[in-house]
Structure formats: structure tokens, C-alpha cells
Scaffold this motif. Structure first.
Motif, PDB file in Angstrom:
ATOM      1  N   ALA A  46       0.835  -1.210   0.000  1.00 11.03           N
ATOM      2  CA  ALA A  46       0.000   0.000   0.000  1.00 11.03           C
ATOM      3  C   ALA A  46       0.869   1.260   0.000  1.00 11.03           C
ATOM      4  O   ALA A  46       0.585   2.221  -0.729  1.00 11.03           O
ATOM      5  CB  ALA A  46      -0.937   0.002   1.200  1.00 11.03           C
ATOM      6  N   ALA A  47       1.927   1.266   0.803  1.00  8.80           N
ATOM      7  CA  ALA A  47       2.812   2.428   0.859  1.00  8.80           C
ATOM      8  C   ALA A  47       3.500   2.648  -0.482  1.00  8.80           C
ATOM      9  O   ALA A  47       3.595   3.789  -0.974  1.00  8.80           O
ATOM     10  CB  ALA A  47       3.846   2.257   1.966  1.00  8.80           C
ATOM     11  N   GLU A  48       3.965   1.584  -1.101  1.00  8.90           N
ATOM     12  CA  GLU A  48       4.613   1.707  -2.407  1.00  8.90           C
ATOM     13  C   GLU A  48       3.632   2.205  -3.464  1.00  8.90           C
ATOM     14  O   GLU A  48       4.010   2.976  -4.349  1.00  8.90           O
ATOM     15  CB  GLU A  48       5.233   0.371  -2.819  1.00  8.90           C
ATOM     16  CG  GLU A  48       6.439   0.007  -1.996  1.00  8.90           C
ATOM     17  CD  GLU A  48       6.986  -1.386  -2.272  1.00  8.90           C
ATOM     18  OE1 GLU A  48       8.172  -1.590  -2.003  1.00  8.90           O
ATOM     19  OE2 GLU A  48       6.230  -2.268  -2.751  1.00  8.90           O
ATOM     20  N   SER A  49       2.372   1.808  -3.360  1.00 10.30           N
ATOM     21  CA  SER A  49       1.366   2.257  -4.327  1.00 10.30           C
ATOM     22  C   SER A  49       1.104   3.758  -4.208  1.00 10.30           C
ATOM     23  O   SER A  49       0.599   4.372  -5.148  1.00 10.30           O
ATOM     24  CB  SER A  49       0.057   1.482  -4.164  1.00 10.30           C
ATOM     25  OG  SER A  49      -0.667   1.943  -3.041  1.00 10.30           O
ATOM     26  N   GLN A  50       1.464   4.348  -3.061  1.00  9.13           N
ATOM     27  CA  GLN A  50       1.303   5.788  -2.847  1.00  9.13           C
ATOM     28  C   GLN A  50       2.573   6.553  -3.179  1.00  9.13           C
ATOM     29  O   GLN A  50       2.679   7.748  -2.900  1.00  9.13           O
ATOM     30  CB  GLN A  50       0.914   6.058  -1.390  1.00  9.13           C
ATOM     31  CG  GLN A  50      -0.415   5.459  -0.997  1.00  9.13           C
ATOM     32  CD  GLN A  50      -1.555   6.026  -1.824  1.00  9.13           C
ATOM     33  OE1 GLN A  50      -1.742   7.226  -1.894  1.00  9.13           O
ATOM     34  NE2 GLN A  50      -2.302   5.145  -2.475  1.00  9.13           N
ATOM     35  N   GLY A  51       3.564   5.870  -3.753  1.00 12.71           N
ATOM     36  CA  GLY A  51       4.802   6.519  -4.158  1.00 12.71           C
ATOM     37  C   GLY A  51       5.837   6.634  -3.059  1.00 12.71           C
ATOM     38  O   GLY A  51       6.803   7.376  -3.192  1.00 12.71           O
TER      39      GLY A  51
END
Length: 72
Positions: free
Chosen positions: A47-52
Motif C-alpha cells: 500500500a505504501a509503495e502504491s502511494q509513491g
């Protein structure tokens, strides 16, 4: 000082929701997320990676994990 999200003892999707809220609304660049299951670790990281965000560290802590997230 990094923000801390203590999601130990919570089942998904709660750790993900708490982490995304801190990413979106928090003022700190670094966020430490504490989780206690493999599933939560994987979901929070994704999830964190999906937010950049960058995942700068994932390490065992006690019976769970400490995830260090850096917002871009």
C-alpha cells in the motif's frame, strides 16, 4: 522525529487504512509502522509503495515487524 503507527493486534485492512491515513494526512516524512503478522507486513508495504513511498527498512521487532516508510 518519525510518526509511528502501532497496528499490532489489528487484522487487515486496519493496518493498511491506518498507514494510508498517516501517509495522506501526516506531516512527517518518515513513518514507522508496527505490525505483528506477515500478511499485514506485506499489505502495508504494498500500500505504501502504491502511494509513491519508499520502504527504507523492514525488520523483525518482538513478535512482529517494524516497517520504515519514507514519503517522497
Amino acid at each position: 522525529m518519525p510518526a509511528t503507527v502501532d497496528a499490532r493486534g489489528l487484522s487487515c485492512p486496519q493496518p493498511v487504512i491506518m498507514t494510508l491515513n498517516e501517509i495522506k494526512n501526516g506531516k512527517e516524512t518518515d513513518i514507522i509502522v508496527l505490525v505483528d503478522t506477515d500478511t499485514s507486513r506485506e499489505n502495508v508495504t504494498r500500500a505504501a509503495e502504491s502511494q509513491g513511498c519508499n520502504i527504507s527498512d523492514v525488520s523483525p521487532e518482538g513478535e512482529g515487524y517494524r516497517i520504515t516508510i519514507r514519503k517522497r
